[in-house]
Design a protein around this motif. Structure first.
Motif, mmCIF file in Angstrom:
data_model
loop_
_atom_site.group_PDB
_atom_site.id
_atom_site.type_symbol
_atom_site.label_atom_id
_atom_site.label_comp_id
_atom_site.label_asym_id
_atom_site.label_seq_id
_atom_site.Cartn_x
_atom_site.Cartn_y
_atom_site.Cartn_z
ATOM 1 N N GLU A 160 12.838 9.855 -6.581
ATOM 2 C CA GLU A 160 11.975 9.030 -5.555
ATOM 3 C C GLU A 160 11.198 7.781 -6.034
ATOM 4 O O GLU A 160 11.446 6.911 -5.160
ATOM 5 C CB GLU A 160 10.797 10.135 -4.676
ATOM 6 N N ILE A 161 10.727 7.963 -7.261
ATOM 7 C CA ILE A 161 10.263 6.653 -7.770
ATOM 8 C C ILE A 161 11.259 5.735 -8.149
ATOM 9 O O ILE A 161 11.027 4.521 -7.746
ATOM 10 C CB ILE A 161 9.348 6.954 -9.133
ATOM 11 N N CYS A 162 12.272 6.291 -8.662
ATOM 12 C CA CYS A 162 13.518 5.138 -8.773
ATOM 13 C C CYS A 162 14.164 4.825 -7.604
ATOM 14 O O CYS A 162 14.454 3.707 -7.288
ATOM 15 C CB CYS A 162 14.479 5.684 -9.823
ATOM 16 N N TYR A 163 14.241 5.523 -6.582
ATOM 17 C CA TYR A 163 14.924 5.324 -5.567
ATOM 18 C C TYR A 163 14.124 4.310 -4.625
ATOM 19 O O TYR A 163 14.847 3.066 -4.439
ATOM 20 C CB TYR A 163 15.157 6.523 -4.620
ATOM 21 N N THR A 164 12.842 4.378 -4.378
ATOM 22 C CA THR A 164 12.308 3.416 -3.731
ATOM 23 C C THR A 164 11.950 2.088 -4.635
ATOM 24 O O THR A 164 11.591 0.931 -3.946
ATOM 25 C CB THR A 164 10.760 3.936 -3.255
ATOM 26 N N SER A 165 11.821 2.114 -5.950
ATOM 27 C CA SER A 165 11.590 1.064 -6.750
ATOM 28 C C SER A 165 12.949 0.267 -6.923
ATOM 29 O O SER A 165 12.599 -0.988 -7.379
ATOM 30 C CB SER A 165 11.109 1.397 -7.974
ATOM 31 N N SER A 166 14.069 0.704 -6.540
ATOM 32 C CA SER A 166 15.258 -0.127 -6.534
ATOM 33 C C SER A 166 15.305 -0.944 -5.181
ATOM 34 O O SER A 166 15.876 -2.110 -5.270
ATOM 35 C CB SER A 166 16.540 0.473 -6.484
ATOM 36 N N VAL A 167 14.246 -0.890 -4.562
ATOM 37 C CA VAL A 167 14.321 -1.535 -3.071
ATOM 38 C C VAL A 167 12.859 -2.238 -2.808
ATOM 39 O O VAL A 167 13.078 -3.709 -2.566
ATOM 40 C CB VAL A 167 14.766 -0.752 -1.882
ATOM 41 N N VAL A 168 11.801 -1.613 -2.765
ATOM 42 C CA VAL A 168 10.635 -2.240 -2.619
ATOM 43 C C VAL A 168 9.939 -3.188 -3.110
ATOM 44 O O VAL A 168 9.468 -4.395 -2.621
ATOM 45 C CB VAL A 168 9.423 -1.130 -2.263
ATOM 46 N N PRO A 169 10.147 -3.463 -4.385
ATOM 47 C CA PRO A 169 9.464 -4.664 -5.290
ATOM 48 C C PRO A 169 10.332 -5.983 -4.780
ATOM 49 O O PRO A 169 9.735 -6.985 -4.662
ATOM 50 C CB PRO A 169 9.917 -4.373 -6.620
ATOM 51 N N GLN A 170 11.532 -5.863 -4.815
ATOM 52 C CA GLN A 170 12.272 -7.166 -4.136
ATOM 53 C C GLN A 170 11.920 -7.419 -2.665
ATOM 54 O O GLN A 170 11.884 -8.458 -2.399
ATOM 55 C CB GLN A 170 13.733 -6.744 -4.427
ATOM 56 N N LEU A 171 11.956 -6.551 -1.878
ATOM 57 C CA LEU A 171 11.388 -6.657 -0.418
ATOM 58 C C LEU A 171 9.985 -7.456 -0.567
ATOM 59 O O LEU A 171 9.704 -8.314 0.343
ATOM 60 C CB LEU A 171 11.349 -5.131 0.197
ATOM 61 N N VAL B 81 0.917 -1.295 0.013
ATOM 62 C CA VAL B 81 -0.079 0.136 -0.115
ATOM 63 C C VAL B 81 0.775 1.206 -0.049
ATOM 64 O O VAL B 81 0.535 2.352 -0.741
ATOM 65 C CB VAL B 81 -0.960 0.182 1.014
ATOM 66 N N ILE B 82 1.901 1.285 0.906
ATOM 67 C CA ILE B 82 2.733 2.432 0.726
ATOM 68 C C ILE B 82 3.447 2.528 -0.362
ATOM 69 O O ILE B 82 3.481 3.805 -0.876
ATOM 70 C CB ILE B 82 3.789 2.295 1.940
ATOM 71 N N TYR B 83 3.880 1.515 -1.016
ATOM 72 C CA TYR B 83 4.589 1.569 -2.193
ATOM 73 C C TYR B 83 3.782 2.168 -3.442
ATOM 74 O O TYR B 83 4.348 3.313 -4.086
ATOM 75 C CB TYR B 83 5.016 0.271 -2.787
ATOM 76 N N LEU B 84 2.408 1.691 -3.459
ATOM 77 C CA LEU B 84 1.582 2.275 -4.557
ATOM 78 C C LEU B 84 1.170 3.498 -4.325
ATOM 79 O O LEU B 84 1.085 4.398 -5.296
ATOM 80 C CB LEU B 84 0.314 1.431 -4.538
ATOM 81 N N VAL B 85 1.161 4.055 -2.985
ATOM 82 C CA VAL B 85 0.771 5.425 -2.637
ATOM 83 C C VAL B 85 2.046 6.155 -3.072
ATOM 84 O O VAL B 85 1.802 7.666 -3.690
ATOM 85 C CB VAL B 85 0.266 5.530 -1.180
ATOM 86 N N THR B 86 3.151 5.961 -2.793
ATOM 87 C CA THR B 86 4.358 6.514 -3.247
ATOM 88 C C THR B 86 4.449 6.695 -4.763
ATOM 89 O O THR B 86 4.826 7.949 -5.213
ATOM 90 C CB THR B 86 5.608 5.778 -2.929
ATOM 91 N N LEU B 87 4.262 5.784 -5.628
ATOM 92 C CA LEU B 87 4.134 5.625 -6.914
ATOM 93 C C LEU B 87 3.026 6.829 -7.397
ATOM 94 O O LEU B 87 3.586 7.763 -8.311
ATOM 95 C CB LEU B 87 3.912 4.468 -7.690
#
Length: 327
Positions: free
Chosen positions: A81-92, A44-50
């Motif tokens: 911020e999109i690239c930054y969080t996308s480098s970590v969260v999907p794999q998490l 949910v947090i990741y989708l809100v971020t995107l």
């Protein structure tokens, strides 16, 4: 040792053998019963971020009134911020659903490349944004001349160039180290400190280089930001009217909040003494700047910025008007 020379080997964690072609990210494995709950929360947090950052990018692109230096920097910050969080969260998220939380060494290197480049670029970009606010408040009569489109593009380009060159060199150096022993990383992503711990050679020089780069390229932009805000606050306090002071403070309050969130966690993570760090504590802190901060930035800039809220209302109004005309 190159990435390609690392061959797979079955071993006990304490054996002094070359590490296999995969790392095991221990992550939140100790929270067995909460894995699904954590997955849902982080998703949910990741989708809100995107959605939040994409919304800011679209609003700035579609509204000519937002085509100013401040919003040009904000657009780039949202993209970062999109690239930054996308480098970590999907794999998490993927690792929270599987039992084998493995990541290839090449994948680990790629993650570190993207994460560190985006992180350092953001440090420099936040400094550029502080300089923009300094010129706007301390030298308003020459603002349009000084902060021309060319200058803004050069500042953003310099931020990207520093981030790419410095972190590409550092990450390449880290992954040239020989890794052996256990391949278990007590973290949820390939951050610099836990990966360096995997090396079976003297890493004191690497750690000195990491510290030097942190001081030079993380603290230096931070000191520039502090210096800018000292001048900004000094200028604002000299304004004759309370309304003028309030408006001046409001133009930089959002940026100041973002800087506090980003640098507060980054400085504490990379510059605090090792004696007070624990794997679990490190992960909690890392969650702040990889998951929480990216979702807070668009919220801060939309809720505290009248121009962004006004642009959003205009877009919604046009959409409703177009829909009514069609019907």
């Amino acid at each position: 040792m190159s990435l390609s020379s690392m061959t797979y080997s079955e071993r006990e964690p304490d054996e002094n053998q070359t590490i296999s072609d995969v790392f095991i990210l221990v992550g939140f494995s100790y929270l067995t019963r909460l894995q699904i709950l954590l997955f849902l929360v982080f998703l949910v947090i990741y989708l809100v971020t995107l959605v939040g950052n994409l919304l800011i990018i679209l609003l700035i692109k579609l509204n000519p009134s937002l085509h100013t230096p401040m919003y040009f920097f904000l657009l780039n910050l949202s993209f970062l911020e999109i690239c930054y969080t996308s480098s970590v969260v999907p794999q998490l998220l993927a690792h929270l659903l599987v039992e084998q939380k493995t990541l290839s060494i090449a994948g680990c290197a790629a993650q570190m490349y993207i994460f560190t480049i985006m992180g350092l670029t953001e440090c420099c970009l936040l400094a550029a944004m502080a300089y923009d606010r300094y010129i706007a408040i301390c030298n308003p009569l020459h603002y349009r001349t000084i902060m021309s489109g060319q200058v803004c593009a050069q500042l953003v380009g310099a931020s990207w160039t520093i981030g790419i060159l410095v972190e590409a060199a550092q990450t390449t150096w880290i992954f040239s180290l020989p890794f052996c022993g256990s391949n278990r990383i007590h973290h949820f992503f390939c951050d610099i400190p836990p990966v360096i711990k995997m090396a079976c050679t003297d890493t004191s020089k690497n750690q000195i280089v990491v510290l030097a780069l942190s001081v030079l390229f993380i603290l230096s932009p931070f000191l520039l930001i502090i210096l800018s805000y000292i001048c900004i606050i000094s200028t604002i306090l000299k304004l004759p009217s309370a309304e003028g002071r309030r408006k001046a403070f409001s133009t930089c309050s959002s940026h100041l909040m973002v800087v506090t969130l980003f640098y507060g966690t980054a400085l504490f993570t990379y510059l605090r003494p090792k004696s007070i760090s624990t794997p679990e504590g490190d992960q909690m802190i890392s969650l702040m700047y990889t998951v929480i901060t990216p979702v807070l930035n668009p919220i801060i800039y939309t809720l505290r910025n009248k121009e962004v809220k006004g642009a959003f209302r205009k877009i919604i109004g046009k959409s409703i008007s177009s829909h009514n005309q069609i019907n």
